[in-house]
Design a protein around this motif. Sequence first.
Motif, PDB file in Angstrom:
ATOM      1  N   ILE A 186       0.852  -1.186   0.000  1.00  0.00           N
ATOM      2  CA  ILE A 186       0.000   0.000   0.000  1.00  0.00           C
ATOM      3  C   ILE A 186       0.890   1.239   0.000  1.00  0.00           C
ATOM      4  O   ILE A 186       1.692   1.434   0.929  1.00  0.00           O
ATOM      5  N   MET A 187       0.766   2.081  -1.009  1.00  0.00           N
ATOM      6  CA  MET A 187       1.595   3.277  -1.083  1.00  0.00           C
ATOM      7  C   MET A 187       1.132   4.312  -0.060  1.00  0.00           C
ATOM      8  O   MET A 187      -0.055   4.594   0.056  1.00  0.00           O
ATOM      9  N   THR A 188       2.100   4.848   0.697  1.00  0.00           N
ATOM     10  CA  THR A 188       1.791   5.837   1.728  1.00  0.00           C
ATOM     11  C   THR A 188       2.473   7.175   1.494  1.00  0.00           C
ATOM     12  O   THR A 188       2.041   8.195   2.018  1.00  0.00           O
ATOM     13  N   GLY A 189       3.580   7.169   0.738  1.00  0.00           N
ATOM     14  CA  GLY A 189       4.407   8.367   0.695  1.00  0.00           C
ATOM     15  C   GLY A 189       5.057   8.588   2.046  1.00  0.00           C
ATOM     16  O   GLY A 189       5.129   7.705   2.886  1.00  0.00           O
ATOM     17  N   GLY A 190       5.542   9.814   2.268  1.00  0.00           N
ATOM     18  CA  GLY A 190       6.134  10.165   3.554  1.00  0.00           C
ATOM     19  C   GLY A 190       7.637  10.106   3.518  1.00  0.00           C
ATOM     20  O   GLY A 190       8.306  11.102   3.268  1.00  0.00           O
ATOM     21  N   HIS A 191       8.188   8.936   3.753  1.00  0.00           N
ATOM     22  CA  HIS A 191       9.650   8.796   3.763  1.00  0.00           C
ATOM     23  C   HIS A 191      10.218   9.129   2.391  1.00  0.00           C
ATOM     24  O   HIS A 191      11.230   9.821   2.266  1.00  0.00           O
ATOM     25  N   SER A 192       9.584   8.617   1.363  1.00  0.00           N
ATOM     26  CA  SER A 192       9.858   9.004  -0.021  1.00  0.00           C
ATOM     27  C   SER A 192       8.519   9.216  -0.701  1.00  0.00           C
ATOM     28  O   SER A 192       7.472   8.849  -0.170  1.00  0.00           O
ATOM     29  N   THR A 193       8.546   9.804  -1.883  1.00  0.00           N
ATOM     30  CA  THR A 193       7.294  10.098  -2.573  1.00  0.00           C
ATOM     31  C   THR A 193       6.460   8.843  -2.798  1.00  0.00           C
ATOM     32  O   THR A 193       5.244   8.837  -2.627  1.00  0.00           O
ATOM     33  N   LEU A 233       5.158  15.299   7.248  1.00  0.00           N
ATOM     34  CA  LEU A 233       3.754  15.338   7.663  1.00  0.00           C
ATOM     35  C   LEU A 233       2.987  14.134   7.118  1.00  0.00           C
ATOM     36  O   LEU A 233       2.076  13.625   7.785  1.00  0.00           O
ATOM     37  N   ASP A 234       3.369  13.661   5.935  1.00  0.00           N
ATOM     38  CA  ASP A 234       2.744  12.446   5.399  1.00  0.00           C
ATOM     39  C   ASP A 234       3.176  11.222   6.194  1.00  0.00           C
ATOM     40  O   ASP A 234       2.393  10.286   6.385  1.00  0.00           O
ATOM     41  N   SER A 235       4.426  11.223   6.668  1.00  0.00           N
ATOM     42  CA  SER A 235       4.886  10.122   7.521  1.00  0.00           C
ATOM     43  C   SER A 235       4.071  10.069   8.808  1.00  0.00           C
ATOM     44  O   SER A 235       3.643   8.999   9.246  1.00  0.00           O
ATOM     45  N   ILE A 236       3.854  11.234   9.402  1.00  0.00           N
ATOM     46  CA  ILE A 236       3.083  11.307  10.643  1.00  0.00           C
ATOM     47  C   ILE A 236       1.657  10.830  10.413  1.00  0.00           C
ATOM     48  O   ILE A 236       1.110  10.033  11.186  1.00  0.00           O
ATOM     49  N   ALA A 237       1.048  11.291   9.324  1.00  0.00           N
ATOM     50  CA  ALA A 237      -0.327  10.886   9.013  1.00  0.00           C
ATOM     51  C   ALA A 237      -0.408   9.374   8.779  1.00  0.00           C
ATOM     52  O   ALA A 237      -1.349   8.711   9.232  1.00  0.00           O
ATOM     53  N   GLY A 238       0.581   8.813   8.076  1.00  0.00           N
ATOM     54  CA  GLY A 238       0.592   7.375   7.835  1.00  0.00           C
ATOM     55  C   GLY A 238       0.734   6.583   9.116  1.00  0.00           C
ATOM     56  O   GLY A 238       0.064   5.565   9.313  1.00  0.00           O
ATOM     57  N   LYS A 239       1.585   7.055  10.012  1.00  0.00           N
ATOM     58  CA  LYS A 239       1.752   6.368  11.302  1.00  0.00           C
ATOM     59  C   LYS A 239       0.469   6.438  12.119  1.00  0.00           C
ATOM     60  O   LYS A 239       0.052   5.447  12.728  1.00  0.00           O
ATOM     61  N   GLU A 240      -0.182   7.586  12.141  1.00  0.00           N
ATOM     62  CA  GLU A 240      -1.436   7.724  12.881  1.00  0.00           C
ATOM     63  C   GLU A 240      -2.476   6.741  12.362  1.00  0.00           C
ATOM     64  O   GLU A 240      -3.145   6.038  13.134  1.00  0.00           O
ATOM     65  N   THR A 241      -2.619   6.686  11.040  1.00  0.00           N
ATOM     66  CA  THR A 241      -3.626   5.818  10.420  1.00  0.00           C
ATOM     67  C   THR A 241      -3.361   4.351  10.726  1.00  0.00           C
ATOM     68  O   THR A 241      -4.257   3.613  11.165  1.00  0.00           O
ATOM     69  N   TRP A 242      -2.112   3.920  10.513  1.00  0.00           N
ATOM     70  CA  TRP A 242      -1.827   2.497  10.601  1.00  0.00           C
ATOM     71  C   TRP A 242      -1.582   2.020  12.021  1.00  0.00           C
ATOM     72  O   TRP A 242      -1.757   0.838  12.331  1.00  0.00           O
ATOM     73  N   PHE A 243      -1.240   2.960  12.920  1.00  0.00           N
ATOM     74  CA  PHE A 243      -1.195   2.573  14.329  1.00  0.00           C
ATOM     75  C   PHE A 243      -2.603   2.338  14.862  1.00  0.00           C
ATOM     76  O   PHE A 243      -2.855   1.381  15.600  1.00  0.00           O
ATOM     77  N   ALA A 244      -3.520   3.217  14.486  1.00  0.00           N
ATOM     78  CA  ALA A 244      -4.904   3.035  14.920  1.00  0.00           C
ATOM     79  C   ALA A 244      -5.451   1.705  14.403  1.00  0.00           C
ATOM     80  O   ALA A 244      -6.112   0.954  15.132  1.00  0.00           O
ATOM     81  N   HIS A 245      -5.168   1.410  13.150  1.00  0.00           N
ATOM     82  CA  HIS A 245      -5.639   0.158  12.548  1.00  0.00           C
ATOM     83  C   HIS A 245      -4.980  -1.043  13.222  1.00  0.00           C
ATOM     84  O   HIS A 245      -5.645  -2.033  13.560  1.00  0.00           O
ATOM     85  N   GLY A 246      -3.667  -0.955  13.435  1.00  0.00           N
ATOM     86  CA  GLY A 246      -2.936  -2.084  13.999  1.00  0.00           C
ATOM     87  C   GLY A 246      -3.339  -2.408  15.427  1.00  0.00           C
ATOM     88  O   GLY A 246      -3.448  -3.571  15.801  1.00  0.00           O
TER      89      GLY A 246
END
Length: 281
Positions: A186-193, A233-246
């Motif tokens: 699943i593409m998230t961006g953040g660390h790289s585009t 900011l995309d890294s932070i958003a991705g972590k928030e989303t997938w931590f909640a899911h996990g």
Amino acid sequence: MEQLKLGDWTLTWLNGGVTHLDGGAMFGVVPKPLWSKKYPVNEKNQIELRTDPILVQADGKNFLIEGGIGSGRLTEKQLRNYGVHEESKVEQDLEALGLQPEDIDAVLMTHLHFDHGTGLIKNTDHGEEPTFPNAVIHTSDVEWEEMKTPNIRSQNTYWQQNWKAIEDKVEPFHQELEVIPGLKMIMTGGHSTGHSIIKMENGGETLLHMADLMPTHAHSPELWVMAYDDYPLDSIAGKETWFAHGRKENAWYTFYHDYKYRAVKWNEENEIVESVERNTD
């Protein structure tokens, strides 16, 4: 070699080498007195970062997550600058498991920075050749395009020597790819585009490989992101989303870079409640 069972799938960590990079860069704006309590640092302010691919044996297939640092492909200057004290032994580890590089069906590349992709190619008497000759290489289409045409910042980590020999092996995906049922990129961006994570579901269990959104267990706080991240900011958003899911799914989180942990589970208080630790003997 450490292993984790996910339903009837087996994950095995292989020795892909090790780097030592600046701890300040790895933890961004987080002050050293905070991050150094969670992750050891040496006298050069460097932290140990494994580059260990994960062999996933699922539904009769052999998949690798990431490619390792490779062997004999870095210059003396690069070995020194990146703190590479040990190069890849992936082929030896596969042999110990009764496998050969030819047995790998696909390599799942979360992104193509040098510390993830250099091991996809090896030097031979005939020049540079794919390390895993029968494997399809999956990465996001955005990541693949940046690999081939890096910008002024990313050209320091996207190297032509790491893609020319595998160009005909790469099958880019757009946004999301189901490699086999239950195994998704699943593409998230953040660390790289074009950075991606990997999600696995099998036997009623869930696993998330956050790749470089969360390179070590010490990066679990959502705001603890790297100075290396192109879009923090995309890294932070991705972590928030997938931590909640996990947390909802009681998921395992796996690591490619962590010096200590191969996989962990966290509770709601961000405490490790179950883990697979790396054997350092």
